[in-house]
Each structure stands twice: as structure tokens, then as C-alpha cells.
Design an enzyme around this catalytic site. Structure first.
Site, PDB file in Angstrom:
ATOM      1  N   HIS A 518       8.549 -39.377 -47.539  1.00  0.00           N
ATOM      2  CA  HIS A 518       8.476 -39.764 -45.648  1.00  0.00           C
ATOM      3  C   HIS A 518       7.591 -40.267 -45.193  1.00  0.00           C
ATOM      4  O   HIS A 518       6.546 -39.302 -45.293  1.00  0.00           O
ATOM      5  CB  HIS A 518       9.366 -38.747 -45.844  1.00  0.00           C
ATOM      6  CG  HIS A 518      10.660 -38.223 -45.899  1.00  0.00           C
ATOM      7  ND1 HIS A 518      11.167 -37.107 -46.060  1.00  0.00           N
ATOM      8  CD2 HIS A 518      11.577 -39.333 -46.568  1.00  0.00           C
ATOM      9  CE1 HIS A 518      12.438 -37.225 -47.131  1.00  0.00           C
ATOM     10  NE2 HIS A 518      12.225 -38.518 -47.171  1.00  0.00           N
TER      11      HIS A 518
HETATM   12  C1  FAD Z   1      13.583 -42.064 -53.227  1.00  0.00           C
HETATM   13  C2  FAD Z   1      13.647 -41.524 -51.476  1.00  0.00           C
HETATM   14  C3  FAD Z   1      14.890 -40.981 -51.341  1.00  0.00           C
HETATM   15  C4  FAD Z   1      14.553 -40.216 -50.459  1.00  0.00           C
HETATM   16  N1  FAD Z   1      15.633 -39.522 -50.078  1.00  0.00           N
HETATM   17  C5  FAD Z   1      16.073 -39.672 -48.270  1.00  0.00           C
HETATM   18  C6  FAD Z   1      17.093 -38.267 -47.510  1.00  0.00           C
HETATM   19  O1  FAD Z   1      17.567 -38.018 -49.006  1.00  0.00           O
HETATM   20  N2  FAD Z   1      17.067 -38.275 -46.915  1.00  0.00           N
HETATM   21  C7  FAD Z   1      16.773 -39.188 -45.541  1.00  0.00           C
HETATM   22  O2  FAD Z   1      17.278 -39.533 -44.241  1.00  0.00           O
HETATM   23  N3  FAD Z   1      16.023 -39.801 -45.871  1.00  0.00           N
HETATM   24  C8  FAD Z   1      15.797 -40.185 -47.303  1.00  0.00           C
HETATM   25  N4  FAD Z   1      14.711 -41.340 -47.621  1.00  0.00           N
HETATM   26  C9  FAD Z   1      13.693 -42.368 -46.383  1.00  0.00           C
HETATM   27  C10 FAD Z   1      15.282 -43.599 -45.852  1.00  0.00           C
HETATM   28  O3  FAD Z   1      14.970 -44.217 -47.402  1.00  0.00           O
HETATM   29  C11 FAD Z   1      14.340 -43.836 -45.173  1.00  0.00           C
HETATM   30  O4  FAD Z   1      14.132 -43.431 -44.018  1.00  0.00           O
HETATM   31  C12 FAD Z   1      15.134 -45.323 -45.074  1.00  0.00           C
HETATM   32  O5  FAD Z   1      15.629 -45.893 -46.101  1.00  0.00           O
HETATM   33  C13 FAD Z   1      14.347 -46.499 -43.790  1.00  0.00           C
HETATM   34  O6  FAD Z   1      15.447 -47.361 -43.973  1.00  0.00           O
HETATM   35  P1  FAD Z   1      14.567 -48.395 -42.729  1.00  0.00           P
HETATM   36  O7  FAD Z   1      15.303 -49.803 -42.671  1.00  0.00           O
HETATM   37  O8  FAD Z   1      13.989 -47.313 -41.662  1.00  0.00           O
HETATM   38  O9  FAD Z   1      13.079 -48.995 -43.990  1.00  0.00           O
HETATM   39  P2  FAD Z   1      13.663 -49.693 -45.436  1.00  0.00           P
HETATM   40  O10 FAD Z   1      15.021 -48.881 -45.845  1.00  0.00           O
HETATM   41  O11 FAD Z   1      12.760 -49.134 -46.224  1.00  0.00           O
HETATM   42  O12 FAD Z   1      13.646 -51.543 -45.379  1.00  0.00           O
HETATM   43  C14 FAD Z   1      12.920 -51.974 -44.551  1.00  0.00           C
HETATM   44  C15 FAD Z   1      12.744 -53.202 -45.387  1.00  0.00           C
HETATM   45  O13 FAD Z   1      11.933 -54.383 -44.719  1.00  0.00           O
HETATM   46  C16 FAD Z   1      11.151 -55.556 -45.866  1.00  0.00           C
HETATM   47  N5  FAD Z   1      10.759 -55.656 -45.381  1.00  0.00           N
HETATM   48  C17 FAD Z   1       9.262 -54.617 -45.179  1.00  0.00           C
HETATM   49  N6  FAD Z   1       8.569 -55.495 -45.520  1.00  0.00           N
HETATM   50  C18 FAD Z   1       8.709 -57.191 -45.275  1.00  0.00           C
HETATM   51  C19 FAD Z   1       8.002 -58.160 -44.623  1.00  0.00           C
HETATM   52  N7  FAD Z   1       7.141 -58.310 -44.239  1.00  0.00           N
HETATM   53  N8  FAD Z   1       8.509 -59.075 -44.336  1.00  0.00           N
HETATM   54  C20 FAD Z   1      10.115 -59.153 -45.069  1.00  0.00           C
HETATM   55  N9  FAD Z   1      10.620 -57.812 -44.859  1.00  0.00           N
HETATM   56  C21 FAD Z   1       9.721 -56.372 -45.799  1.00  0.00           C
HETATM   57  C22 FAD Z   1      11.714 -53.489 -47.321  1.00  0.00           C
HETATM   58  O14 FAD Z   1      11.836 -55.007 -48.782  1.00  0.00           O
HETATM   59  C23 FAD Z   1      13.061 -53.025 -47.046  1.00  0.00           C
HETATM   60  O15 FAD Z   1      14.127 -54.174 -47.591  1.00  0.00           O
HETATM   61  C24 FAD Z   1      14.588 -41.707 -48.976  1.00  0.00           C
HETATM   62  C25 FAD Z   1      13.357 -42.478 -49.450  1.00  0.00           C
HETATM   63  C26 FAD Z   1      13.407 -42.611 -50.307  1.00  0.00           C
HETATM   64  C27 FAD Z   1      11.978 -43.566 -51.458  1.00  0.00           C
END
Ligand code: FAD
Ligand code: SF4
Lengths: 591, 241
Positions: A518
């Protein structure tokens, strides 16, 4: 080849939880939305078929599902003045690389953050005053309170189908839930899952110690449920291939099962996959965003013009995109001025690793977030007078691990690591190992920040993001305090061997075993343009048609995982766009 | 009419062009809502690795690494040793694939050593490390004991590997300590990964600890078997027993 796509009302960069949640809201409001995602399309039934179990080697060991360093990585150093070097191999940040983002392979602990976490500055000043803050700490309110966000927390849980036992509903304490949670307007959509033997030992011990254990709310669906978008979700089977795996059973809330099946029915939604956005385009005066430029998987350069630009690429890439695009003022560690990259936080983890004597803990029956927790030492739930720090941790018995390669190194200290002695030790430890995690708050500091690396480049020749981070004194102190609590509980649970650690005792590394993924901040929301990039609606102070959403908006990290707070703030911003911005495009907060 | 605009990092981008606007080269990966054409590729079919021939290691290398593996995971009353369990076959196939070439690593320069916190900076691949490390293993033992590694006594083998692990024995072409870490990691993987990858014969590694393998639904057991021993024949992805 260069090409230009037809103009959209909205372009969303990144299709994880934040991007999909936003896309669903805005397409439902009738807007024409184009999402651009670096990763490939993932469909639950074909990508993670239930007819085939996942396997550990390709999953959590070779990590095929993650964003590979060859695609994009980050450089890291502990303090300003050092030379940052790239994370060359898979590291702890375990980012997503497909439609669904990290939400496809996440662990699924599903927390609402507390009112303290959204207004830490006011709360600390009110209770302790500035003397409680260590030198250099950055502490500020979000501009949106728990009270503002509650309806959006509620809605997001109903999209995700979150399982759990409520602690406080409309001000009334509920049996078995978290007595410290802020009041909710409805119970969790699905009931909490069954507990493991280790969870029960923890519950019994903490109850004897006078604390209040409760099941950690999770993305593992607790019973058949039709979510707020009309999608049917199925009960979790405790299969144990959860964190770092996609769930083919429609049982782990993810963008792929909870949102995309509905989104993909809408003709006003388009997703361009396997295409990386390399910058946000603006008018020459940098007063308006005009769209984004991307590179597709064939190496062609495309442009997507749009009236509104939303980036949802997670903390690191959200920050990097603003820096690459020259939008808003980058943070300067020497002067303390500037905002992009400032207020960067991580997580402070403490652990008690335990070995019991003659248990059958059957660790293979688990989920990503099968945990029982106490919040007695989280946030500001206890008096910090005289302790020299703010914050704390959720302390939990976490059963998320039973796959044998991953556990092969888990033998008591001093046991052989190979040879006959290892075989014997591993055989015993496999059934007798358990862990208590203290998932701690983490606060920003003037020497923790992100900027562009002066040396290392990505595959397109653009500078990598540079992370300058080490734990600050506040977090080191809270980490030790929590470690000692974990060890006391482990003793009460009757473990034969116990090892307590506070990860903040050592300098930060992206490879520390047992560490968190995180990271927050860098593009924070707030009340003052001198200390935030965006206003309370996650709208850029300088470029009113640019919204950067996700944990990059959070100026501090809670003793919780971030995703439900990401969902709630995304829905809050979606409502502001629909109800306020579209009617009167321009800054939603005037100073 | 081609107006070019260079980004700081050297990437050349076209700002706005009328010329290009009609082309949509990535169209096949552009999914439009309601069109229904949004199924992913199903995962590739499962296949067992073919243990009848080597694909990366030479015969000599395979034999040598087998002797090392059998010290790390020996045969005893708890089950067969690493070589018999297929760990060398496992390794051979891993080295021939993306793991062996470190295909996912960031390899751009400059390559410099940093602090321990900054993690491994070497861009040497596992395939290269094995090739060099195995070649040097016998050279070093010959210098020290006048014998090739396989000819050492059991105690000497153990002491030698302990020296590599502790960093007291050094190689010239690779870091002996890192080579040891890789050997230990891969032998454990081979012993405990699904048998379809060539190791874990008869699911010996899973039987050692009582891991049931690829079981999909534990709802019947999560309460009824809580804290109790579960006696079950494990299942592999290929459903071999
Ligand atoms: C192993 C693991 C376990 C986790 N466990 C928990 C948990 O138990 N509870 C919890 O609350 N959270 C957990 N998290 C955190 C959680 O996964 C994230 O908070 C959440 O997925 C964030 O969502 P998001 O949409 O902001 O970002 P992301 O899910 O990271 O999505 C961002 C997307 O943007 C895309 N991207 C990035 N840069 C570019 C670009 N330049 N051009 C086009 N596309 C791009 C990426 O490919 C990705 O698909 C965990 C994370 C991991 C990795
Ligand atoms: S543990 Fe439950 S939610 Fe996780 S992958 Fe298995 S069935 Fe899905």
C-alpha cells in the site's frame, strides 16, 4: 503510426476499482466514456475458469498476473541525497496489469476508514496539540469527512457485496462487530465468513485480555448476493488461492465480477486495452486538459481527446502522469514548496510470528482476508498522551496463506533451512505456524516524496518515477508499540515460539518479506492549494476538467487497507461531477 | 503537415494530426460496450513437462545439480530425495523458459550496486548463473579438496554448501551466496510445485506436509475439520495420483 480517436465526453485512464467505479457512474448518467488500460482484458469465466484450479508456481511464485518491472518500474532510495536505483525484479508493490487492476488479485480486506483517518489534523490538534507531532511530520485533513463519505461507503459495499459483522448501526452498538467503527446506515451486505482455528485462538485470547475481537470485513462473499448493479455473486469456498490470484468463482469482489459485466453492456462505454497513456494533454496555458496520448501494443501512438480527463492509474502512476505532463507544481524537498509527489505514505507493519506445538491449523483452507481483528490500538481509539506518536494499527490473526512453496521457509528460527532437518521442521511448522499482523497507520513526512528519476527511463524513454522513502520517527515508535502488543497476544494464545518484529525498525526496502503493497498520496485532496493538488472533490486546483482518483488522494494512511476508501471517494467525486460540474463546468471550490 | 513534438525522455510523439485520425490500428483490442466481443483468451491447455530429454542443462550439468539438490532435500523416511522427485527436470524446464531468462526483470542501465535496501541490481539471468555457477562449483572444490563436488563425502558437501550460504566460500564468476539462494529456492519449488512442472513426483512434497493440492471447495471442512487432521490423497492439476 499516429492516430486520433473520436472525441469522448470523458477519458478514464486505468480500469481498476477506481476507473471502473467511475466509468459505471458516468456511463449510467449518459456520458460517452472511453477507458484506456495498459493491461489486457480479463473475463472471469474465461480467464479464471472454475474448471481449472490455479497453481502456486505460476501464481504467487512467478507472479504472472502482476505488472512486470520490464513494463514499468520505480527507482527507490531511503533519503534525499542518495542515488535511487530501480526495482529490477518483482517487488512488494505487486501492481495490477490487466483490466480490473490490482482489484483482480487483491486480498480483499474491505474497510471503511474511521472519521479520524479523514480528519487527522483536526483530531490530533483537538486532543493533544502540536506537541504530539514529531519533527517534519505532514498532517492534514482531506476536506471530506466520514460523515460526507458515509453514503458512498454504503453504496460501494453494496457493489462489492462486502461480508462482515456490523459494529455500530445508526449509533447503536451491535454484538460481535467492531465497537470502534463509525456509525453505519446499514449492515454489511453479506454475513461474515466462518473462522479458522487460529482466528478462534486469537478471539479467545483477546477477549480474556479485555479487548473486542471482530471478523475483518472482506471481499469474500458471505452468501448468495445480488449486488447494487444486479450482478449475482456466489459464496466463497475458502479455496486458498486468493491473494495474487483471480477468483473464478464470482466470490471475491473485483471490478471484473462486480462492475464490468454491467459496464460492458453499455454502448456509450469503450475500453482500449493494452495501451499505455504517456501523458495528459493540455491547452498551451495549462488551464484545461484536452485529452491523453497513449502507445498501443503495436507501438502506434494514439490520441484520445475528451472534455473531462480522469486518471485512475493508482498512486505511483497517477503521480508520474502529472509530473510527465507538467501539470501542477512538483514538490521540492529543499524548499518544502510544491505539491505533486508530496505527502507520500506507505504502511507500518508489525508482526508476531508464532509456532504452536501440536495443532492442525490446516492453513490451506483460507481466503485473502480471513482474519479476526481488534481495533483497541488503531487510529485514535486509545489515549496517546506521553507515547510520542499518533496512530496505531489494526491487530489481526490473518489466515491468508497455505500454499506450500510460500510456506517452505516458515520454520522456527534456528531450524535447518535444508537437509533432513528442514524436512522434519517444515512438516511440523506447516500445521503449527500462525501469524498476528499489526497493520499500522503511516504518516507523511517532508523527506518522503516522489519525483521523476534523473537517470533511469522506461521502455519508451520516459523517466521512471523516483520514490524517496524511509519510516519517520512517528511510525518507528508506533511500530514498536504495536509489535509489543502483538507479542503479548501471541503469548496469551499459547504459542510455543514467538518472534515479534516491527518492520519500521529497519530502513525501508521494496523487498522486505511480509511487507505491504500500500502506497498513498502524491496527488492529495485537501482544503488548501499550497498543500494539496486537488480540492475536496479530487478536482485539480489548476486544471478544473482533470480529476485524479484513487489512494493518491490520501494524505495519510490508516491502520486499514485502502480500497473501500478508494471506492467511496470515487463515488463521491462521481456525484460531484454529475450533479455540480456538468451543470456548471469550472472549479467546484472557490477560494 | 507532420508536426512532431519530442517529450523530455526522447519519445517522439505527434501532437495533433489530421492525417492520422481515420486509422484505428489497435481496433481489435478496443472493446465497445454492448458489442459482446469481450471474451478473454482462455488460459493455455495444461501440459506435463517431458522428462525424457533435457532442454537447457547439459547432461553433466544436470547430474551435478542433482547431487547438490540431493543434499538440500535428501531421501529419508519422510520421502524421496530431490532428484528422484524430479527437481532437476523441473529446473531444466524453468531455465529454458521466462524464469531462466529473467524475462520480466527491468534490465536497462546503468547497472550499479546500491544499498542492501535497494535490492538486487545484477542483470545476470538465472540461466546464466547456473551455467557459470555449475562450471565453477567443481573448480572450487577441486582447489579446496582436490575432488569434484560429487566425489566429496556427505559431510564435506554439507560444509561446502554451508560455506556458500554463509558467504564464506566465494566464486569468481558468480556470487556464491546468490547462487546458493537460487539453488535452494528452485529445489524447494521443484519439490512443492504441481507435478505437471516436472517435480513433486507422486506429490511427495504435498504429502510431506499434508497439503491437499488443487482442491476447490472447502466449505464442508472449514468448520467440521477445524483444528483436526485431514487425511486425504492430494490431487494435482492433471488429476494424477
Ligand atoms: C497483493 C495485493 C493485496 C491487496 N490487498 C488489499 C486488501 O486486502 N484490502 C484493500 O483494501 N486493498 C488491498 N490492496 C490494494 C488494492 O488492490 C488497491 O487499493 C486497489 O486495487 C486500487 O485500485 P485502483 O483502481 O486505484 O488502482 P489499480 O487497481 O492499481 O488500477 C490501476 C490500473 O491502471 C492501469 N495503468 C497504470 N498506469 C497506466 C497508464 N500509464 N496507462 C494506462 N493504464 C495504466 C493499471 O494497469 C491498472 O489496471 C491490495 C493490493 C495488492 C497488490
Ligand atoms: S478464497 Fe474465496 S474469494 Fe478467494 S479465490 Fe477462493 S473462492 Fe474466491
Amino acid at each position: 503510426m499516429h492516430y486520433k480517436r473520436p472525441k469522448a465526453d470523458v477519458v478514464i485512464v486505468g480500469l481498476g476499482w477506481a476507473g471502473s467505479t467511475m466509468a459505471e457512474e458516468l456511463t449510467r448518467a449518459g456520458l460517452n466514456v472511453v477507458a484506456i488500460e495498459r493491461g489486457a482484458w480479463r473475463d472471469t469465466s474465461t480467464s479464471f475458469p472454475t474448471t481449472r484450479n490455479p497453481d502456486e508456481l505460476s501464481g504467487s511464485i512467478r507472479k504472472d498476473i502482476l505488472q512486470a518491472p520490464v513494463t514499468e518500474t520505480y527507482t527507490v532510495r531511503n533519503r534525499p541525497g542518495e542515488t535511487a536505483l530501480p526495482l529490477r525484479k518483482y517487488h512488494n508493490l505487486t501492481l495490477g496489469n490487466n483490466v480490473g487492476g490490482a482489484g483482480t488479485h487483491w486480498a480483499g480486506a474491505s474497510w471503511r476508514w474511521q472519521s479520524f483517518d479523514h480528519q487527522p489534523y483536526s483530531r490530533v490538534m483537538e486532543r493533544y496539540g502540536a506537541k504530539q507531532l514529531v519533527d517534519g511530520l505532514i498532517l492534514q485533513d482531506w476536506g471530506a469527512s466520514y460523515h460526507d463519505l458515509e453514503p458512498f461507503y454504503d453504496r460501494f459495499e453494496k457493489i462489492a457485496g462486502t461480508s462482515g459483522t456490523a459494529g455500530v448501526i445508526n449509533g447503536v452498538k451491535q454484538p460481535g462487530g467492531n465497537p470502534f467503527e463509525d456509525s453505519r446506515t446499514s449492515p454489511y451486505p453479506t454475513p461474515a465468513l466462518e473462522r479458522t482455528r487460529a482466528n478462534i485462538l486469537f478471539s479467545e485470547a483477546t477477549t480474556r485480555m479485555g479487548y473486542s475481537p471482530f471478523p475483518v470485513p472482506s471481499a469474500m462473499i458471505g452468501g448468495p448476493y445480488t449486488n447494487a448493479l444486479g450482478i449475482n455473486l456466489a459464496p466463497c469456498t475458502y479455496c486458498g488461492y486468493c491473494q495474487l490470484y483471480g477468483c473464478g468463482n464470482w466470490s471475491k469482489s473485483s471490478p471484473n465480477i462486480c462492475i464490468l459485466p454491467v459496464l460492458m453492456q453499455r454502448p456509450n462505454f469503450t475500453v482500449v486495452t493494452e495501451s499505455e497513456v504517456v501523458r495528459i494533454n493540455t491547452t498551451a496555458d495549462k488551464k484545461m486538459a484536452t485529452g491523453v496520448t497513449f502507445v498501443d501494443s503495436d507501438g502506434n501512438i494514439g490520441e484520445q481527446p475528451a472534455d473531462i480527463v480522469i486518471t485512475a492509474t493508482f498512486t505511483l502512476d497517477n503521480t508520474r502522469l502529472l509530473l510527465l505532463s507538467g501539470i501542477s507544481t512538483p514538490y521540492d524537498v529543499n524548499t518544502g514548496q510544491g505539491v505533486v509527489g508530496r505527502a507520500f505514505t506507505f504502511q507500518t507493519l508489525s508482526w508476531a510470528f508464532m509456532f504452536f506445538e501440536n495443532e492442525y491449523l490446516n492453513p490451506f483452507m483460507n481466503t485473502g482476508a480471513l482474519a479476526t481483528q481488534i481495533d483497541d490500538f488503531n487510529g485514535d481509539n486509545f489515549d496517546h498522551t506521553g507515547l510520542g506518536f499518533i496512530g496505531g494499527a489494526g491487530i489481526q490473526s490473518l489466515c491468508n496463506q497455505g500454499l506450500p512453496i510460500g510456506m517452505s521457509g516458515l520454520v522456527p528460527e534456528g531450524s535447518p533451512r535444508w537437509g533432513k532437518g528442514w524436512k522434519k521442521a517444515f512438516q511440523k511448522s506447516y500445521q503449527n505456524y500462525a501469524q498476528i499482523q499489526g497493520q499500522g497507520t503511516n504518516f507523511a513526512h517532508r523527506e518522503q516524496f516522489m519525483d521523476l528519476d534523473p537517470t533511469y527511463k522506461d521502455r519508451f524513454g520516459q523517466p521512471l518515477l523516483r520514490i524517496t522513502y524511509d519510516y519517520n520517527e512517528n511510525d518507528r515508535r508506533s511500530g514498536r508499540f504495536i509489535r509489543d502488543k502483538c507479542v503479548e497476544i501471541a503469548k496469551e494464545m499459547g504459542a510455543r515460539e514467538i518472534k515479534g518484529v516491527s518492520l519500521a525498525d529497519d530502513p525501508y526496502s521494496g523487498y522486505t518479506p511480509w511487507d505491504s503493497s500500500h502506497v498513498q498520496g502524491g496527488v492529495v485532496m485537501g482544503e488548501d492549494p499550497r498543500t494539496s493538488v486537488q480540492n475536496r472533490y479530487q478536482q485539480n486546483w489548476d486544471v478544473p476538467n482533470l480529476f485524479v482518483i484513487g489512494a493518491s488522494s490520501f494524505p495519510n494512511n490508516a491502520g486499514y487497507n485502502p480500497t473501500v476508501a478508494v471506492g467511496a471517494t470515487t463515488l463521491w467525486t462521481a456525484k460531484a461531477i454529475k450533479d455540480l460540474y456538468l451543470k456548471n463546468p469550472g472549479p467546484l471550490v472557490r477560494l | 503537415m507532420r508536426r512532431r513534438d519530442a517529450l523530455k525522455g526522447g519519445l517522439v510523439l505527434l501532437a495533433t494530426s489530421t492525417l492520422a485520425s481515420i486509422y484505428k490500428p489497435a481496433y481489435s483490442k478496443t472493446l465497445v460496450g454492448g458489442s459482446g466481443a469481450w471474451k478473454a483468451q482462455p488460459p493455455p491447455p495444461l501440459s506435463v513437462v517431458d522428462s525424457s530429454r533435457l532442454v537447457y542443462l547439459t547432461q553433466d550439468e544436470a547430474k551435478l545439480v542433482g547431487t547438490v539438490f540431493d543434499v538440500l532435500i535428501p531421501a529419508d523416511e519422510l520421502g524421496m530425495g530431490a532428484t528422484e522427485a524430479g527437481c532437476v527436470t523441473f529446473l531444466d524446464h524453468q531455465l529454458a523458459g521466462p524464469f531462466g531468462s529473467a524475462a520480466k526483470d527491468y534490465k536497462l542501465g546503468p547497472v550499479v550496486e546500491g544499498t542492501p535496501q535497494q535490492g538486487p541490481q545484477s542483470i545476470a539471468t538465472p540461466a546464466e548463473i547456473y551455467r557459470k555457477g555449475l562450471a565453477e562449483l567443481n573448480t572450487v572444490t577441486r582447489k579446496k579438496f582436490d575432488k569434484a563436488f560429487p566425489d566429496l563425502s556427505e559431510d564435506q558437501k554439507v560444509a561446502f554448501l554451508e560455506g556458500m550460504e554463509a558467504g564464506t566460500i566465494q566464486f569468481e564468476t558468480v556470487k556464491a551466496k546468490d547462487f546458493f539462494t537460487l539453488l535452494l529456492q528452485n529445489v524447494r519449488e521443484g519439490y512443492l510445485a504441481d507435478p505437471m512442472y516436472g517435480g513433486n513426483r507422486d506429490m511427495v512434497g504435498w504429502k510431506l506436509v499434508g497439503f491437499p493440492g488443487a482442491v476447490y471447495d472447502y466449505r464442508d471442512w472449514i468448520v467440521s475439520k477445524r483444528g483436526k487432521k485431514i487425511d486425504v490423497q492430494p490431487v494435482s492439476l492433471l488429476r494424477t495420483t
